[in-house]
Design a protein around this motif. Structure first.
Motif, PDB file in Angstrom:
ATOM      1  N   SER A  39       0.826  -1.205   0.000  1.00 57.08           N
ATOM      2  CA  SER A  39       0.000   0.000   0.000  1.00 57.08           C
ATOM      3  C   SER A  39       0.861   1.257   0.000  1.00 57.08           C
ATOM      4  O   SER A  39       0.672   2.165  -0.815  1.00 57.08           O
ATOM      5  N   SER A  40       1.833   1.318   0.916  1.00 61.08           N
ATOM      6  CA  SER A  40       2.719   2.479   0.965  1.00 61.08           C
ATOM      7  C   SER A  40       3.572   2.575  -0.278  1.00 61.08           C
ATOM      8  O   SER A  40       3.846   3.670  -0.775  1.00 61.08           O
ATOM      9  N   GLY A  41       3.987   1.405  -0.804  1.00 57.95           N
ATOM     10  CA  GLY A  41       4.760   1.413  -2.045  1.00 57.95           C
ATOM     11  C   GLY A  41       3.976   1.974  -3.207  1.00 57.95           C
ATOM     12  O   GLY A  41       4.541   2.649  -4.080  1.00 57.95           O
ATOM     13  N   SER A  42       2.668   1.716  -3.225  1.00 59.26           N
ATOM     14  CA  SER A  42       1.842   2.271  -4.301  1.00 59.26           C
ATOM     15  C   SER A  42       1.774   3.785  -4.205  1.00 59.26           C
ATOM     16  O   SER A  42       1.764   4.484  -5.223  1.00 59.26           O
ATOM     17  N   LEU A  43       1.732   4.316  -2.967  1.00 59.02           N
ATOM     18  CA  LEU A  43       1.743   5.771  -2.786  1.00 59.02           C
ATOM     19  C   LEU A  43       3.087   6.351  -3.211  1.00 59.02           C
ATOM     20  O   LEU A  43       3.153   7.430  -3.816  1.00 59.02           O
ATOM     21  N   SER A  44       4.167   5.624  -2.903  1.00 51.18           N
ATOM     22  CA  SER A  44       5.493   6.057  -3.338  1.00 51.18           C
ATOM     23  C   SER A  44       5.568   6.075  -4.852  1.00 51.18           C
ATOM     24  O   SER A  44       6.075   7.019  -5.465  1.00 51.18           O
ATOM     25  N   LEU A  45       5.034   5.022  -5.474  1.00 53.31           N
ATOM     26  CA  LEU A  45       5.039   4.947  -6.937  1.00 53.31           C
ATOM     27  C   LEU A  45       4.227   6.085  -7.543  1.00 53.31           C
ATOM     28  O   LEU A  45       4.577   6.623  -8.596  1.00 53.31           O
ATOM     29  N   MET A  46       3.160   6.479  -6.855  1.00 53.73           N
ATOM     30  CA  MET A  46       2.330   7.581  -7.318  1.00 53.73           C
ATOM     31  C   MET A  46       3.153   8.864  -7.428  1.00 53.73           C
ATOM     32  O   MET A  46       3.086   9.579  -8.422  1.00 53.73           O
ATOM     33  N   HIS A  47       3.988   9.135  -6.408  1.00 48.69           N
ATOM     34  CA  HIS A  47       4.830  10.328  -6.440  1.00 48.69           C
ATOM     35  C   HIS A  47       5.951  10.198  -7.462  1.00 48.69           C
ATOM     36  O   HIS A  47       6.338  11.183  -8.101  1.00 48.69           O
ATOM     37  N   VAL A  48       6.469   8.979  -7.620  1.00 48.76           N
ATOM     38  CA  VAL A  48       7.512   8.762  -8.623  1.00 48.76           C
ATOM     39  C   VAL A  48       6.967   9.041 -10.021  1.00 48.76           C
ATOM     40  O   VAL A  48       7.625   9.685 -10.851  1.00 48.76           O
ATOM     41  N   LEU A 182      -3.782   0.807  -3.837  1.00 49.79           N
ATOM     42  CA  LEU A 182      -3.354   0.409  -5.175  1.00 49.79           C
ATOM     43  C   LEU A 182      -4.280   1.004  -6.241  1.00 49.79           C
ATOM     44  O   LEU A 182      -3.825   1.505  -7.271  1.00 49.79           O
ATOM     45  N   GLY A 183      -5.585   0.939  -5.976  1.00 49.90           N
ATOM     46  CA  GLY A 183      -6.535   1.537  -6.914  1.00 49.90           C
ATOM     47  C   GLY A 183      -6.350   3.041  -7.029  1.00 49.90           C
ATOM     48  O   GLY A 183      -6.421   3.604  -8.136  1.00 49.90           O
ATOM     49  N   SER A 184      -6.089   3.691  -5.884  1.00 46.74           N
ATOM     50  CA  SER A 184      -5.865   5.138  -5.889  1.00 46.74           C
ATOM     51  C   SER A 184      -4.612   5.497  -6.684  1.00 46.74           C
ATOM     52  O   SER A 184      -4.596   6.474  -7.442  1.00 46.74           O
ATOM     53  N   LEU A 296      13.760   8.750  -5.721  1.00 52.12           N
ATOM     54  CA  LEU A 296      14.183   7.363  -5.788  1.00 52.12           C
ATOM     55  C   LEU A 296      14.359   6.776  -4.389  1.00 52.12           C
ATOM     56  O   LEU A 296      14.101   5.580  -4.164  1.00 52.12           O
ATOM     57  N   ASN A 297      14.778   7.590  -3.445  1.00 56.80           N
ATOM     58  CA  ASN A 297      14.856   7.151  -2.054  1.00 56.80           C
ATOM     59  C   ASN A 297      13.481   6.735  -1.536  1.00 56.80           C
ATOM     60  O   ASN A 297      13.359   5.807  -0.737  1.00 56.80           O
ATOM     61  N   SER A 298      12.438   7.412  -2.013  1.00 61.81           N
ATOM     62  CA  SER A 298      11.086   7.098  -1.547  1.00 61.81           C
ATOM     63  C   SER A 298      10.659   5.691  -1.943  1.00 61.81           C
ATOM     64  O   SER A 298       9.784   5.103  -1.303  1.00 61.81           O
ATOM     65  N   LEU A 299      11.253   5.122  -3.006  1.00 62.12           N
ATOM     66  CA  LEU A 299      10.922   3.751  -3.391  1.00 62.12           C
ATOM     67  C   LEU A 299      11.264   2.777  -2.268  1.00 62.12           C
ATOM     68  O   LEU A 299      10.578   1.767  -2.071  1.00 62.12           O
ATOM     69  N   ALA A 300      12.318   3.070  -1.521  1.00 60.86           N
ATOM     70  CA  ALA A 300      12.686   2.237  -0.375  1.00 60.86           C
ATOM     71  C   ALA A 300      12.053   2.738   0.905  1.00 60.86           C
ATOM     72  O   ALA A 300      11.570   1.948   1.733  1.00 60.86           O
TER      73      ALA A 300
END
Length: 484
Positions: A39-48, A182-184, A296-300
């Motif tokens: 879930s948090s990774g999806s939010l990170s991906l959103m910003h990426v 994930l949907g968001s 890119l740091n946010s991905l981790a």
């Protein structure tokens, strides 16, 4: 409320957490944490995705998105910290088997989210003077103002979504949170492309489109969480409407423990906001390179927030059950997972930086991106070094906050943030500007290292084991004020 009512409302303490996992086991942690990390990774991906698309627009747009985004998080940090701390109340009450207090906590968090979200709208007219004072290039400054004003208008749905999600994360039903986020994130990615570049009947909105996509995605997430809370609470016997009131003692405790948690978020993000502002004064390329490195740091880093939420949930539940030793076992399991995860990303930052930079370079202007690429590669080495200590800070910091130790979190973060990050970065940028960028990143590395070590020592001290945020089971619940 009488003891008999509490007993009739109680249920087996572990009904919401997967029953196949032994308490404190790595499997239990994994079943709770994995959906939250995704879930948090999806939010990170959103910003990426936001930053990648803005890289294709221009370096100025990319440079503007980080200061405006970080400043938005800074002003939202206290209410967001309070909203997220609803999770701890839900977890501890759920561990104690008290349905009524779970949903009462949800209502108090919702009231605070609504009021604080509306209060944040005063930032809209103040954005101009604030960003002018930062001293960034004029083109960048104008984009910063647009980006911030749009994001802050979406404060209410974002805060309400955080509160509503705690109904699921606090009770261990983390897959619900995962699927909604994930949907968001998927919706945000589609809206990003449509609104930034213009597609079909939609005009090209640039950086305003990126911010608008984020706001719309949060509105949808809030609505979905609201519908799910209504349906699941009623089907599982939670007295949702019956607890629709302002409970002043409970509201006061949420403020008492949640505000220090929000203040800790404030000083942490605020320190990085000043850090980004200082870097921006070194030049647009330095700011753009820092933007990409932090992105890119946010991905981790951001998926680790999911693990942190899982630790808070499990520690909170065990504290509610008077089982601090099981909570301690869960925390050490989380540390092993986090160190393995961060080691993977550290290796990627060190040995495969160009692989991570490929999406940014794909449609960017070749000449402008070529100038910042080697700088980003060096900055990623700093990220690789401090990632391990980031894991310590998140896991141990989440554990003690899950028990109620929010004041130490605030004061330690404040001391480290200003003494090890803000003041050194400011001095280096003023006195050694030719090495200011790398000096600032060195200060950031020292700051994160100190945070990790400090939270580790606090956790090992064991004071958190005797803390609680909930009242005892025998304590009477005072009269309440009904909501309209």
């Amino acid at each position: 409320m009488s003891q008999s009512i509490q007993e009739s409302d109680a249920r087996p303490a572990d009904e919401s957490v997967p029953a196949l996992a032994a308490p404190g086991s790595l499997r239990e942690l994994w079943l709770v944490a994995m959906p939250l990390m995704i879930s948090s990774g999806s939010l990170s991906l959103m910003h990426v995705v936001d930053r990648i698309f803005l890289t294709w627009v221009s370096v100025d747009a990319l440079a503007a998105s980080m200061p405006a985004g970080v400043f938005n998080w800074t002003v939202m940090s206290i209410p967001f910290g309070v909203a997220m701390y609803t999770n701890t109340f839900v977890a501890q009450y759920d561990g104690a088997g008290r349905h009524d207090r779970v949903v009462a906590s949800l209502w108090q968090g919702g009231v605070l989210a609504l009021l604080s979200g509306l209060l944040l709208l005063v930032g809209v007219p103040l954005a101009g003077p604030i960003f002018h004072a930062m001293g960034h290039a004029e083109n960048v400054r104008e984009m910063e103002i647009v980006y911030f004003r749009t994001l802050i208008c979406g404060a209410v749905p974002m805060l309400l979504a955080a509160v509503l999600s705690s109904f699921f994360s606090g009770r261990g039903q983390t897959r619900v949170v995962m699927w909604v986020h994930l949907g968001s994130a998927l919706l945000n990615a589609v809206l990003d492309y449509v609104l930034i570049f213009g597609a079909g009947p939609f005009p090209e909105l640039g950086i305003f489109g990126a911010a608008l996509a984020t706001v719309l995605a949060n509105v949808v997430a809030c609505a979905v969480f609201g519908i799910l809370v209504w349906r699941i609470a009623r089907s599982e016997g939670y007295p949702l409407l019956e607890q629709r009131r302002v409970d002043l003692p409970l509201l006061g405790r949420l403020v008492r423990f949640g505000v220090p948690n929000g203040m800790q978020v404030l000083v942490d993000i605020g320190a990085f906001c000043v850090f980004v502002v200082v870097v921006g004064q070194l030049g647009t390329n330095e700011l753009a390179a820092t933007n990409i490195a932090l992105n890119l740091n946010s991905l981790a880093f951001v998926p680790m927030f999911g693990l942190g939420t899982a630790v808070m949930t499990l520690v909170g539940r065990r504290i509610g059950q008077d089982e601090p030793l099981v909570a301690e076992k869960s925390t050490w399991s989380a540390l092993r997972v986090s160190l393995f995860y961060m080691a993977f990303w550290a290796g990627t930052y060190l040995f495969l930086p160009d692989l991570l930079l490929m999406p940014y370079a794909a449609f960017a202007r070749i000449d402008s991106f070529a100038e910042i690429r080697p700088v980003v590669v060096v900055l990623l080495r700093f990220v690789a070094i401090y990632s391990v200590f980031d894991a310590l800070a998140i896991v141990f910091g989440s554990a003690i906050r899950g028990a109620g130790d929010t004041r130490f979190s605030f004061w330690w973060t404040l001391a480290c943030g200003w003494c090890l990050l803000v003041l050194p970065a400011w001095w280096l940028s003023r006195n050694i500007p030719e090495h200011g960028l790398y000096g600032c990143w060195g200060a950031a590395s020292v700051y994160i290292t100190a945070m990790g070590v400090g939270f580790c020592l606090r956790f090992r001290g064991g004071l958190w084991k005797s803390m609680r945020v909930i009242e005892s089971g025998e304590e009477a619940v005072p009269d309440d004020l009904p909501l309209p």
